[in-house]
Design a protein around this motif. Sequence first.
Motif, PDB file in Angstrom:
ATOM      1  N   ALA A 407       0.833  -1.211   0.000  1.00 21.88           N
ATOM      2  CA  ALA A 407       0.000   0.000   0.000  1.00 21.88           C
ATOM      3  C   ALA A 407       0.864   1.256   0.000  1.00 21.88           C
ATOM      4  O   ALA A 407       0.628   2.195  -0.781  1.00 21.88           O
ATOM      5  N   VAL A 408       1.877   1.282   0.857  1.00 17.56           N
ATOM      6  CA  VAL A 408       2.734   2.479   0.913  1.00 17.56           C
ATOM      7  C   VAL A 408       3.610   2.566  -0.340  1.00 17.56           C
ATOM      8  O   VAL A 408       3.905   3.654  -0.837  1.00 17.56           O
ATOM      9  N   ALA A 409       3.991   1.424  -0.897  1.00 15.42           N
ATOM     10  CA  ALA A 409       4.791   1.439  -2.133  1.00 15.42           C
ATOM     11  C   ALA A 409       4.003   2.073  -3.277  1.00 15.42           C
ATOM     12  O   ALA A 409       4.568   2.796  -4.110  1.00 15.42           O
ATOM     13  N   ARG A 410       2.692   1.835  -3.308  1.00 15.09           N
ATOM     14  CA  ARG A 410       1.859   2.433  -4.368  1.00 15.09           C
ATOM     15  C   ARG A 410       1.793   3.953  -4.256  1.00 15.09           C
ATOM     16  O   ARG A 410       1.537   4.647  -5.245  1.00 15.09           O
ATOM     17  N   MET A 411       2.048   4.474  -3.074  1.00 10.90           N
ATOM     18  CA  MET A 411       1.978   5.929  -2.875  1.00 10.90           C
ATOM     19  C   MET A 411       3.119   6.683  -3.564  1.00 10.90           C
ATOM     20  O   MET A 411       3.071   7.897  -3.727  1.00 10.90           O
ATOM     21  N   LYS A 412       4.150   5.945  -3.968  1.00 11.36           N
ATOM     22  CA  LYS A 412       5.277   6.604  -4.653  1.00 11.36           C
ATOM     23  C   LYS A 412       4.836   7.256  -5.964  1.00 11.36           C
ATOM     24  O   LYS A 412       5.479   8.175  -6.455  1.00 11.36           O
ATOM     25  N   ASP A 413       3.727   6.767  -6.527  1.00  9.61           N
ATOM     26  CA  ASP A 413       3.246   7.299  -7.807  1.00  9.61           C
ATOM     27  C   ASP A 413       2.915   8.793  -7.738  1.00  9.61           C
ATOM     28  O   ASP A 413       2.893   9.474  -8.759  1.00  9.61           O
ATOM     29  N   TYR A 414       2.651   9.299  -6.530  1.00  8.50           N
ATOM     30  CA  TYR A 414       2.294  10.718  -6.399  1.00  8.50           C
ATOM     31  C   TYR A 414       3.509  11.646  -6.510  1.00  8.50           C
ATOM     32  O   TYR A 414       3.350  12.852  -6.688  1.00  8.50           O
ATOM     33  N   ARG A 438      11.113  -1.420  -0.972  1.00  8.87           N
ATOM     34  CA  ARG A 438      10.242  -0.739  -1.956  1.00  8.87           C
ATOM     35  C   ARG A 438      10.641   0.719  -2.153  1.00  8.87           C
ATOM     36  O   ARG A 438       9.948   1.468  -2.842  1.00  8.87           O
ATOM     37  N   GLY A 439      11.733   1.145  -1.513  1.00  8.69           N
ATOM     38  CA  GLY A 439      12.234   2.502  -1.750  1.00  8.69           C
ATOM     39  C   GLY A 439      11.710   3.578  -0.823  1.00  8.69           C
ATOM     40  O   GLY A 439      11.882   4.765  -1.085  1.00  8.69           O
ATOM     41  N   ILE A 440      11.087   3.173   0.290  1.00 12.71           N
ATOM     42  CA  ILE A 440      10.579   4.143   1.272  1.00 12.71           C
ATOM     43  C   ILE A 440      11.454   4.051   2.522  1.00 12.71           C
ATOM     44  O   ILE A 440      11.585   2.974   3.110  1.00 12.71           O
TER      45      ILE A 440
END
Length: 469
Positions: A407-414, A438-440
């Motif tokens: 879920a938090v990985a998908r937030m990188k799209d912003y 995941r890069g966070i």
Amino acid sequence: MEGENLDFLFYPRSVAVIGASHIQGKVGNAIMHSITLRFGGKVYAVNVKGGEIEVNGKKFKVYRSIKDIPDEVDVAVIAVPAKLVPDVIDECGEKGVKGAVIISAGFKEAGRADLEEELVRRARKWGIRVVGPNCLGVTNLENGFDCNFNPPERQARPLFGKVAFMSQSGAFGAAILDWAAREKIGMSKFISLGNMADLDESDFMTYLGDDPKTGVITGYIEGVKDGRKFFNTAKEVTLKKPVVILKSGRTEAGAKAAASHTGSLAGSYRIYQAAFEQAGVLEAKTMRQLFNYAKALAMQNPARGDRVAIVTNGGGAGVMMSDGLLERGMKLAELTEETNERFRKDIEEGKLPEHMSYRNPIDVIGDAPSSRYEVAMRYALEDKNVDLLVVIALFQSPALDEGIVEAVARMKDYGKPIVFVAPGGDYPHKMARNIETRGIPVYGTVEDGVDAVYALVKYGEWLRENKEL
């Protein structure tokens, strides 16, 4: 600022260890062990006694002089008594060596400035660039070129990554490498500066500023060799990538200790503070803060402003984060009426619990699963008043499932920076590692998370004031 290309020091084709030894515990033996573990280039052993050395299951002929090696040598790693170093430099010059890493101590820091000046004079005569003396050497985590004499079983090497570190203290540098390895912080290059008789922190800053494998430049310094050179270099390099410096010798007693350690003139701390501020250098006050800053800057883009949104499943942690951010000069984002309306509507429709708070900090409360986190994170990041998102997850709650990782990985799209905070023990630590893949960036305490936000906001501010962001 055009700097000299120092690739030969980090990507040599061939290396000679002068002072190589077969005796375990000797520095020359330890260097041979370190270099031959992963480095794919040619390694030659040199010792006036000659003979043969076996290291890491390989046998090496020992040459009595570097001049006897039947091949070109790019770099010499020198670990012989200080009084012999100038003559060894001459032999390196005759051999055509480009760089010398001088591990040997006993120069300016021991009251022998004359000996240090002599080695520099001879190195310049041959066009040899010198790292040290009185240093731990250099390490390139990418190709395994490692002349650090601390054995890997006592001082681990980090994984390859984006953070470069240079240190005027070899022992502190060793501790940083060990700590970075444990914390899974990837590093590109490590430079033990030693006495900086020739190459100094500014030369390496310039080189690392152009190094495609380095994303963040970090350093421990006691005093700079040339203040004007450092300031001009830093001002230019910080527009390419962040520079984080831990400066010791901030007190009068500390400055005196620095002078006896590497012969460094620490100078007025207030002058350093002003220079850092004007050159865009982020100053860390502790070793932990140094890497809190570096990890965030290596993994996230700088923030376009100082307005922060917080999503948490623990109200107390949200309050602590709010206090920390405001005390460091940042703002809590005021969510738009449109965002508030989205939350209200979801609560009315039963998609979100009515007792949650969405005024920022957005408290999704203790029974929140990852799906509730995802809605809150998405709404916060879609708000035009939010520049950066902090996610606090108390993984001790049985409701918070492992879906939070994706879920938090998908937030990188912003495209907005995200800092994750996961306090606690083994389970939060395990989840943190999964999220970081995941890069966070993930931090174990609220205070560390505040550091991360500060670094992303301050560096973004510097870029906005000095160039387009």
